[in-house]
Motif scaffolding. Structure first.
Motif, short mmCIF file in Angstrom:
data_model
loop_
_atom_site.label_atom_id
_atom_site.label_comp_id
_atom_site.label_asym_id
_atom_site.label_seq_id
_atom_site.Cartn_x
_atom_site.Cartn_y
_atom_site.Cartn_z
N TRP A 170 107.74 99.33 13.46
CA TRP A 170 108.92 100.06 13.00
C TRP A 170 110.17 99.58 13.75
O TRP A 170 110.12 99.31 14.94
CB TRP A 170 108.77 101.55 13.28
CG TRP A 170 107.71 102.23 12.48
CD1 TRP A 170 106.46 102.56 12.91
CD2 TRP A 170 107.80 102.69 11.14
NE1 TRP A 170 105.77 103.19 11.92
CE2 TRP A 170 106.56 103.29 10.82
CE3 TRP A 170 108.80 102.66 10.18
CZ2 TRP A 170 106.32 103.85 9.57
CZ3 TRP A 170 108.55 103.22 8.93
CH2 TRP A 170 107.32 103.81 8.64
N CYS B 40 111.93 101.36 8.29
CA CYS B 40 111.01 100.38 7.73
C CYS B 40 111.66 98.99 7.79
O CYS B 40 112.78 98.82 7.32
CB CYS B 40 110.69 100.75 6.29
SG CYS B 40 109.67 99.52 5.44
N HIS C 33 112.70 107.32 8.35
CA HIS C 33 111.61 108.30 8.39
C HIS C 33 111.62 109.06 9.70
O HIS C 33 112.18 108.60 10.70
CB HIS C 33 110.26 107.58 8.23
CG HIS C 33 110.18 106.76 6.99
ND1 HIS C 33 110.03 107.30 5.75
CD2 HIS C 33 110.26 105.42 6.81
CE1 HIS C 33 110.01 106.35 4.84
NE2 HIS C 33 110.16 105.19 5.47
N ALA D 265 106.19 109.52 11.30
CA ALA D 265 105.74 108.79 10.12
C ALA D 265 104.76 107.68 10.49
O ALA D 265 104.90 107.02 11.52
CB ALA D 265 106.93 108.20 9.39
N ASN D 266 103.74 107.49 9.65
CA ASN D 266 102.75 106.43 9.84
C ASN D 266 102.82 105.39 8.73
O ASN D 266 102.20 104.34 8.83
CB ASN D 266 101.34 107.01 9.87
CG ASN D 266 101.13 107.89 11.08
OD1 ASN D 266 101.57 107.58 12.16
ND2 ASN D 266 100.47 109.01 10.88
N GLU D 267 103.56 105.71 7.65
CA GLU D 267 103.66 104.83 6.49
C GLU D 267 105.02 105.05 5.86
O GLU D 267 105.55 106.16 5.87
CB GLU D 267 102.55 105.20 5.50
CG GLU D 267 102.57 104.42 4.23
CD GLU D 267 101.44 104.83 3.28
OE1 GLU D 267 101.64 104.69 2.07
OE2 GLU D 267 100.39 105.27 3.75
N CYS D 268 105.61 103.99 5.30
CA CYS D 268 106.89 104.11 4.62
C CYS D 268 106.68 104.81 3.29
O CYS D 268 105.91 104.35 2.45
CB CYS D 268 107.52 102.73 4.40
SG CYS D 268 109.10 102.80 3.52
N SER D 269 107.37 105.92 3.09
CA SER D 269 107.23 106.67 1.84
C SER D 269 108.05 106.04 0.72
O SER D 269 107.92 106.43 -0.43
CB SER D 269 107.64 108.13 2.04
OG SER D 269 108.99 108.20 2.46
N VAL D 270 108.90 105.06 1.03
CA VAL D 270 109.72 104.40 0.03
C VAL D 270 108.95 103.23 -0.61
O VAL D 270 108.79 103.15 -1.81
CB VAL D 270 111.06 103.91 0.63
CG1 VAL D 270 111.88 103.16 -0.40
CG2 VAL D 270 111.84 105.07 1.21
N CYS D 271 108.45 102.32 0.24
CA CYS D 271 107.80 101.11 -0.30
C CYS D 271 106.30 101.02 0.03
O CYS D 271 105.63 100.11 -0.43
CB CYS D 271 108.50 99.86 0.22
SG CYS D 271 108.28 99.51 1.97
N GLY D 272 105.78 101.93 0.86
CA GLY D 272 104.35 101.93 1.19
C GLY D 272 103.96 101.03 2.34
O GLY D 272 102.78 100.88 2.64
#
Length: 61
Positions: A27, A36, A43, A47-54
């Protein structure tokens, strides 16, 4: 008896000799948020994963 280098090590060495970065990508930080590196989405610090692009940081899989 010596062990052969792993495929990942061989590929990383090949790429680094040609000027490419081979470090794991994580990150970025923007103020108190995680950002991201792929899409720039912001985020929460948890956060553990980007909610925009995954996108998922290397080593988190």
């Amino acid at each position: 008896m010596a062990t052969a280098p792993s495929t990942d090590e061989v590929i990383d060495e090949f790429l680094s000799q040609r000027g490419h970065e081979t470090e794991a990508v994580g990150w970025d930080e923007n103020y108190n948020k995680k950002q991201c590196p792929d899409c720039g989405g912001l985020h929460e610090p948890t956060a553990n994963e980007c909610s925009v692009c995954g996108w998922i940081p290397a080593g988190s899989r």
